[in-house]
Scaffold this motif. Structure first.
Motif, short mmCIF file in Angstrom:
data_model
loop_
_atom_site.label_atom_id
_atom_site.label_comp_id
_atom_site.label_asym_id
_atom_site.label_seq_id
_atom_site.Cartn_x
_atom_site.Cartn_y
_atom_site.Cartn_z
N UNK A 49 4.50 15.61 -5.17
CA UNK A 49 4.10 15.32 -3.81
C UNK A 49 5.34 14.82 -3.07
N UNK A 50 5.30 14.88 -1.76
CA UNK A 50 6.39 14.33 -0.95
C UNK A 50 6.02 12.90 -0.57
N UNK A 51 6.71 11.93 -1.13
CA UNK A 51 6.46 10.53 -0.78
C UNK A 51 7.10 10.22 0.57
N UNK A 52 6.34 9.56 1.43
CA UNK A 52 6.83 9.22 2.77
C UNK A 52 7.13 7.73 2.87
N UNK A 53 6.19 6.90 2.48
CA UNK A 53 6.39 5.45 2.56
C UNK A 53 5.43 4.79 1.58
N UNK A 54 5.71 3.54 1.21
CA UNK A 54 4.82 2.79 0.32
C UNK A 54 5.14 1.31 0.45
N UNK A 55 4.19 0.49 0.01
CA UNK A 55 4.44 -0.95 -0.08
C UNK A 55 3.61 -1.51 -1.22
N UNK A 56 4.21 -2.40 -1.98
CA UNK A 56 3.56 -3.12 -3.07
C UNK A 56 3.23 -4.52 -2.58
N UNK A 57 1.97 -4.73 -2.18
CA UNK A 57 1.53 -6.06 -1.80
C UNK A 57 1.12 -6.82 -3.08
N UNK A 58 0.80 -8.09 -2.94
CA UNK A 58 0.48 -8.88 -4.13
C UNK A 58 -0.82 -8.45 -4.78
N UNK A 59 -1.81 -8.05 -3.97
CA UNK A 59 -3.10 -7.70 -4.56
C UNK A 59 -3.60 -6.31 -4.18
N UNK A 60 -2.74 -5.49 -3.61
CA UNK A 60 -3.10 -4.10 -3.34
C UNK A 60 -1.84 -3.28 -3.08
N UNK A 61 -2.02 -1.99 -2.96
CA UNK A 61 -0.89 -1.12 -2.67
C UNK A 61 -1.29 -0.08 -1.63
N UNK A 62 -0.30 0.41 -0.91
CA UNK A 62 -0.47 1.51 0.04
C UNK A 62 0.64 2.52 -0.20
N UNK A 63 0.33 3.80 -0.02
CA UNK A 63 1.39 4.79 0.06
C UNK A 63 0.98 5.93 0.98
N UNK A 64 1.97 6.44 1.70
CA UNK A 64 1.81 7.62 2.54
C UNK A 64 2.45 8.79 1.81
#
Length: 299
Positions: A49-64
């Motif tokens: 996949x083409x990763x665009x953005x992500x963030x590792x929060x303390x209790x969850x994660x997001x990625x585009x």
């Protein structure tokens, strides 16, 4: 049982996954940040996949991400399984790592929706008043790498993966804006402008209310066993489509309804012993059962 959802090539998504009980199991530290990047990179290599953005929060994660080949579910299944096993060993625990709730997958229908979600992912720590600036967040984040075009690197976590195993010793992540989604320079210029606006608005809110940021050092000192104080919002809407344009949103909703209707007809025919092709975007039955799927014709 949830409704089937189409998985089509050439689609952008924002994916969200929360830790069980809201615990801070992904609280930033050197080992956690490295494990997050490593598992993300390995999953992206094995399920392109083409990763665009992500963030590792303390209790969850997001990625585009941009799903060029129509295999996003295989990617985030692999990523989340790898990360859960790796982190459970690091934390010395055995129970489920992520919430039992279904992974939240939002389809980004327009260029504006893509920009909105890139900004949302980048500014998550700022909007929660954890840090003042995006760059202050001590967890793994893709924002700066996306802007600069420089790759991110992670090494194989020694606490989980065998030294003489098949896993790579190091992985490299390249974040990008696929040309199919628009001009990279124009999109990133708009993203930077909106990120700065979010940081300024959060600062004004703190000045108005007297609220203070938690601060990166307090985040790092927090126990991974902690959970957010106060009741968690539940039973709210779980959107699967993002589009500012009313017409784009209505068209996306209608396409989803058409898919569900065609899927139901195909399933009934299969159960009756008179199979017909399932609609384009059918994923699970194609991957695990091998049903016939009609060819996808991109508009």
């Amino acid at each position: 049982m949830t409704l089937p959802r189409p998985v089509l090539p050439g689609t952008a998504y924002m994916v969200t996954r929360r830790c069980t009980q809201g615990q801070c199991l992904l609280r930033p530290d050197r080992a956690t940040n490295n494990a997050f990047l490593y598992c993300l990179g390995v999953a992206a290599q094995r399920n392109p996949v083409d990763l665009i953005n992500f963030v590792q929060m303390s209790n969850h994660l997001h990625d585009d991400l941009y799903d060029r080949l129509g295999n996003a579910p295989a990617f985030y299944e692999d990523f989340h399984k790898l990360l859960a096993k790796c982190m459970n060993v690091l934390r010395g625990r055995w129970e489920n790592f992520f919430s039992s709730a279904q992974v939240c997958v939002v389809r980004l229908e327009t260029r504006d929706a893509l920009i909105d979600k890139i900004v949302y992912v980048a500014t998550n720590p700022v909007k929660d008043h954890l840090v003042e600036r995006v760059d202050d967040w001590p967890g793994a984040s893709g924002y700066r790498a996306l802007l600069s075009g420089e790759p991110l690197h992670a090494t194989r976590p020694k606490h989980f993966f065998a030294k003489d195993g098949t896993m790579p010793a190091e992985v490299t992540l390249h974040l990008t804006i696929p040309p199919e989604l628009g001009d990279r320079a124009e999109i990133l210029a708009e993203v930077q402008r909106r990120v700065a606006a979010v940081e300024e608005e959060a600062a004004r809110e703190r000045a108005r209310t007297g609220k203070r940021v938690v601060g990166r050092y307090a985040v790092l000192r927090k126990s991974w066993r902690d959970s957010p104080k106060g009741p968690e919002r539940r039973r709210g809407l779980r959107p699967t489509i993002a589009a500012r344009s009313l017409w784009a949103r209505l068209e996306a909703i209608q396409r989803k309804r058409d898919f569900v209707e065609a899927y139901r007809w195909a399933r009934q025919a299969m159960l009756a012993g008179k199979p017909i092709p399932f609609p384009p975007g059918t994923y699970w039955l194609r991957r695990f059962v091998g049903v016939d799927v009609a060819p996808f014709e991109k508009n």
